[in-house]
Design a protein around this motif. Structure first.
Motif, PDB file in Angstrom:
ATOM      1  N   GLN A   4      -8.154   6.295  -9.606  1.00  0.00           N
ATOM      2  CA  GLN A   4      -8.115   5.065  -9.222  1.00  0.00           C
ATOM      3  C   GLN A   4      -8.094   5.219  -7.958  1.00  0.00           C
ATOM      4  O   GLN A   4      -6.883   5.401  -7.571  1.00  0.00           O
ATOM      5  N   ALA A   5      -8.563   4.798  -7.190  1.00  0.00           N
ATOM      6  CA  ALA A   5      -8.155   4.760  -5.610  1.00  0.00           C
ATOM      7  C   ALA A   5      -8.497   3.192  -4.730  1.00  0.00           C
ATOM      8  O   ALA A   5      -9.422   2.981  -5.090  1.00  0.00           O
ATOM      9  N   SER A   6      -7.357   2.639  -4.167  1.00  0.00           N
ATOM     10  CA  SER A   6      -7.522   1.998  -4.245  1.00  0.00           C
ATOM     11  C   SER A   6      -7.053   1.447  -2.609  1.00  0.00           C
ATOM     12  O   SER A   6      -6.155   2.477  -1.880  1.00  0.00           O
ATOM     13  N   GLY A   7      -7.054   0.980  -1.904  1.00  0.00           N
ATOM     14  CA  GLY A   7      -6.036   0.341  -0.198  1.00  0.00           C
ATOM     15  C   GLY A   7      -7.347   0.271   1.150  1.00  0.00           C
ATOM     16  O   GLY A   7      -6.986   0.175   1.699  1.00  0.00           O
ATOM     17  N   GLY A   8      -8.367   0.937   1.074  1.00  0.00           N
ATOM     18  CA  GLY A   8      -9.637   0.792   2.121  1.00  0.00           C
ATOM     19  C   GLY A   8      -9.652  -0.657   2.168  1.00  0.00           C
ATOM     20  O   GLY A   8      -9.303  -1.725   1.567  1.00  0.00           O
ATOM     21  N   GLY A   9     -10.030  -0.558   3.909  1.00  0.00           N
ATOM     22  CA  GLY A   9     -10.766  -2.364   4.212  1.00  0.00           C
ATOM     23  C   GLY A   9     -11.115  -2.168   5.586  1.00  0.00           C
ATOM     24  O   GLY A   9     -11.430  -0.482   5.684  1.00  0.00           O
ATOM     25  N   LEU A  10     -11.187  -2.756   6.771  1.00  0.00           N
ATOM     26  CA  LEU A  10     -11.870  -2.657   7.793  1.00  0.00           C
ATOM     27  C   LEU A  10     -10.548  -3.031   8.583  1.00  0.00           C
ATOM     28  O   LEU A  10      -9.990  -3.976   8.187  1.00  0.00           O
ATOM     29  N   ALA A  13      -9.511  -0.374  15.312  1.00  0.00           N
ATOM     30  CA  ALA A  13      -8.980   0.905  16.123  1.00  0.00           C
ATOM     31  C   ALA A  13      -7.401   0.576  16.358  1.00  0.00           C
ATOM     32  O   ALA A  13      -7.278  -0.324  16.948  1.00  0.00           O
ATOM     33  N   GLY A  14      -6.848   2.075  16.802  1.00  0.00           N
ATOM     34  CA  GLY A  14      -5.363   1.799  16.355  1.00  0.00           C
ATOM     35  C   GLY A  14      -4.160   0.869  15.213  1.00  0.00           C
ATOM     36  O   GLY A  14      -3.247   0.898  15.069  1.00  0.00           O
ATOM     37  N   GLY A  15      -5.264   0.412  13.899  1.00  0.00           N
ATOM     38  CA  GLY A  15      -4.586  -0.054  12.491  1.00  0.00           C
ATOM     39  C   GLY A  15      -4.092   0.791  12.291  1.00  0.00           C
ATOM     40  O   GLY A  15      -4.324   1.887  12.289  1.00  0.00           O
ATOM     41  N   SER A  16      -3.195   0.822  10.948  1.00  0.00           N
ATOM     42  CA  SER A  16      -3.239   1.635   9.660  1.00  0.00           C
ATOM     43  C   SER A  16      -3.943   0.600   8.231  1.00  0.00           C
ATOM     44  O   SER A  16      -3.776  -0.314   8.122  1.00  0.00           O
ATOM     45  N   LEU A  17      -3.710   1.815   7.624  1.00  0.00           N
ATOM     46  CA  LEU A  17      -4.065   1.307   6.603  1.00  0.00           C
ATOM     47  C   LEU A  17      -3.627   2.914   5.362  1.00  0.00           C
ATOM     48  O   LEU A  17      -2.560   3.644   6.004  1.00  0.00           O
ATOM     49  N   ASN A  18      -2.632   2.111   4.305  1.00  0.00           N
ATOM     50  CA  ASN A  18      -2.215   2.720   3.105  1.00  0.00           C
ATOM     51  C   ASN A  18      -2.682   2.875   1.930  1.00  0.00           C
ATOM     52  O   ASN A  18      -2.618   1.565   1.381  1.00  0.00           O
ATOM     53  N   LEU A  19      -3.630   3.954   1.348  1.00  0.00           N
ATOM     54  CA  LEU A  19      -4.600   4.393   0.328  1.00  0.00           C
ATOM     55  C   LEU A  19      -3.469   4.820  -0.445  1.00  0.00           C
ATOM     56  O   LEU A  19      -2.563   5.820  -0.283  1.00  0.00           O
ATOM     57  N   SER A  20      -3.790   4.547  -1.717  1.00  0.00           N
ATOM     58  CA  SER A  20      -3.291   4.508  -3.254  1.00  0.00           C
ATOM     59  C   SER A  20      -4.176   5.766  -4.335  1.00  0.00           C
ATOM     60  O   SER A  20      -5.559   4.915  -4.688  1.00  0.00           O
ATOM     61  N   SER A  29       1.718  14.763 -12.636  1.00  0.00           N
ATOM     62  CA  SER A  29       1.939  15.563 -11.886  1.00  0.00           C
ATOM     63  C   SER A  29       2.276  16.539 -12.154  1.00  0.00           C
ATOM     64  O   SER A  29       2.873  17.349 -11.084  1.00  0.00           O
ATOM     65  N   ARG A  30       1.615  17.670 -12.711  1.00  0.00           N
ATOM     66  CA  ARG A  30       1.616  18.819 -12.555  1.00  0.00           C
ATOM     67  C   ARG A  30      -0.229  18.965 -11.976  1.00  0.00           C
ATOM     68  O   ARG A  30      -0.181  20.653 -11.874  1.00  0.00           O
ATOM     69  N   TYR A  31      -1.231  18.526 -11.239  1.00  0.00           N
ATOM     70  CA  TYR A  31      -1.373  18.423  -9.952  1.00  0.00           C
ATOM     71  C   TYR A  31      -1.510  18.574  -8.387  1.00  0.00           C
ATOM     72  O   TYR A  31      -0.884  17.861  -8.306  1.00  0.00           O
ATOM     73  N   HIS A  32      -1.771  19.813  -7.731  1.00  0.00           N
ATOM     74  CA  HIS A  32      -1.948  18.559  -6.596  1.00  0.00           C
ATOM     75  C   HIS A  32      -3.780  17.985  -6.225  1.00  0.00           C
ATOM     76  O   HIS A  32      -4.277  17.850  -7.040  1.00  0.00           O
ATOM     77  N   VAL A  33      -2.632  17.421  -5.330  1.00  0.00           N
ATOM     78  CA  VAL A  33      -3.457  16.235  -4.828  1.00  0.00           C
ATOM     79  C   VAL A  33      -4.184  16.073  -3.761  1.00  0.00           C
ATOM     80  O   VAL A  33      -3.474  16.527  -2.610  1.00  0.00           O
ATOM     81  N   ARG A  71       3.424  11.555  -2.647  1.00  0.00           N
ATOM     82  CA  ARG A  71       3.243  10.793  -3.736  1.00  0.00           C
ATOM     83  C   ARG A  71       4.629  10.243  -4.413  1.00  0.00           C
ATOM     84  O   ARG A  71       5.344  11.004  -4.363  1.00  0.00           O
ATOM     85  N   ASP A  72       4.431   9.824  -5.523  1.00  0.00           N
ATOM     86  CA  ASP A  72       5.195   9.705  -6.780  1.00  0.00           C
ATOM     87  C   ASP A  72       5.531  10.074  -7.777  1.00  0.00           C
ATOM     88  O   ASP A  72       4.544   8.870  -8.533  1.00  0.00           O
ATOM     89  N   ASN A  73       5.686  10.685  -8.377  1.00  0.00           N
ATOM     90  CA  ASN A  73       4.953  11.456  -9.988  1.00  0.00           C
ATOM     91  C   ASN A  73       5.572  10.732 -10.501  1.00  0.00           C
ATOM     92  O   ASN A  73       4.981  10.252 -12.116  1.00  0.00           O
ATOM     93  N   ASP A  74       5.905   9.604 -10.489  1.00  0.00           N
ATOM     94  CA  ASP A  74       6.666   8.647 -12.208  1.00  0.00           C
ATOM     95  C   ASP A  74       5.762   7.711 -11.542  1.00  0.00           C
ATOM     96  O   ASP A  74       6.128   6.685 -12.490  1.00  0.00           O
ATOM     97  N   LYS A  75       5.254   7.190 -10.892  1.00  0.00           N
ATOM     98  CA  LYS A  75       4.153   6.066 -10.623  1.00  0.00           C
ATOM     99  C   LYS A  75       2.902   6.867 -10.732  1.00  0.00           C
ATOM    100  O   LYS A  75       2.308   5.969 -10.705  1.00  0.00           O
ATOM    101  N   ASN A  76       2.919   8.460 -11.346  1.00  0.00           N
ATOM    102  CA  ASN A  76       1.560   9.231 -11.645  1.00  0.00           C
ATOM    103  C   ASN A  76       0.603   8.136  -9.735  1.00  0.00           C
ATOM    104  O   ASN A  76      -0.635   8.053  -9.891  1.00  0.00           O
ATOM    105  N   THR A  77       1.342   7.997  -8.656  1.00  0.00           N
ATOM    106  CA  THR A  77       0.097   7.996  -8.018  1.00  0.00           C
ATOM    107  C   THR A  77       0.674   8.481  -6.244  1.00  0.00           C
ATOM    108  O   THR A  77       1.836   9.290  -5.997  1.00  0.00           O
ATOM    109  N   VAL A  78       0.073   8.869  -5.791  1.00  0.00           N
ATOM    110  CA  VAL A  78      -0.426   9.540  -3.854  1.00  0.00           C
ATOM    111  C   VAL A  78      -0.642   8.698  -3.092  1.00  0.00           C
ATOM    112  O   VAL A  78      -2.049   7.287  -3.506  1.00  0.00           O
ATOM    113  N   TYR A  79       0.084   8.642  -2.048  1.00  0.00           N
ATOM    114  CA  TYR A  79      -0.377   7.612  -1.040  1.00  0.00           C
ATOM    115  C   TYR A  79      -1.243   8.902   0.561  1.00  0.00           C
ATOM    116  O   TYR A  79      -1.083   9.499   0.224  1.00  0.00           O
TER     117      TYR A  79
END
Length: 123
Positions: A4-10, A13-20, A29-33, A71-79
């Protein structure tokens, strides 16, 4: 493995976003992402990747110094922290899992793809 990917938006330019990218699968945790993006009318391109143990990270030249993958393998999440965004970063961003750190960068050997999240950067 369902991703599940999330965090996108509008953003301006010059701004920031953090995708998850997250999953409930305990084998995460056994996979490269990796993160890829696909702009309208273009092929899907590699953006960044991180090894299962965080020892290795890779970035496309176009995002080096601006994007950071983690990545935070305890949370099964890559940012994907995206800073200093440019209009040319506009695309759908996908996360992907692979057992091969090297093949992942080419998009080959991908075990699972996330559904994508739209990032739009206005000028």
């Amino acid at each position: 493995v369902q991703l599940q990917a999330s965090g996108g938006g509008l953003v301006q330019a010059g701004g920031s976003l953090n995708l998850s990218c997250t999953t409930s699968d305990r084998t995460f945790s056994r996979y490269h992402v990796g993160w890829f993006h696909q702009a309208p009318g273009k092929e899907r391109e590699f953006v960044a990747s991180i090894s299962w143990n965080k020892d290795f990270t890779y970035y496309a030249d176009s995002v080096k110094g601006r994007f950071t993958i983690s990545r935070d393998n305890d949370k099964n999440t890559v940012y994907l922290q995206m800073n200093s965004l440019k209009p040319e970063d506009t695309a759908v961003y996908y996360c992907a899992l692979s057992k091969s750190r090297t093949l992942l960068m080419s998009g080959a050997g991908v075990s699972s793809w996330g559904q994508g999240t739209q990032v739009t950067v206005s000028s």
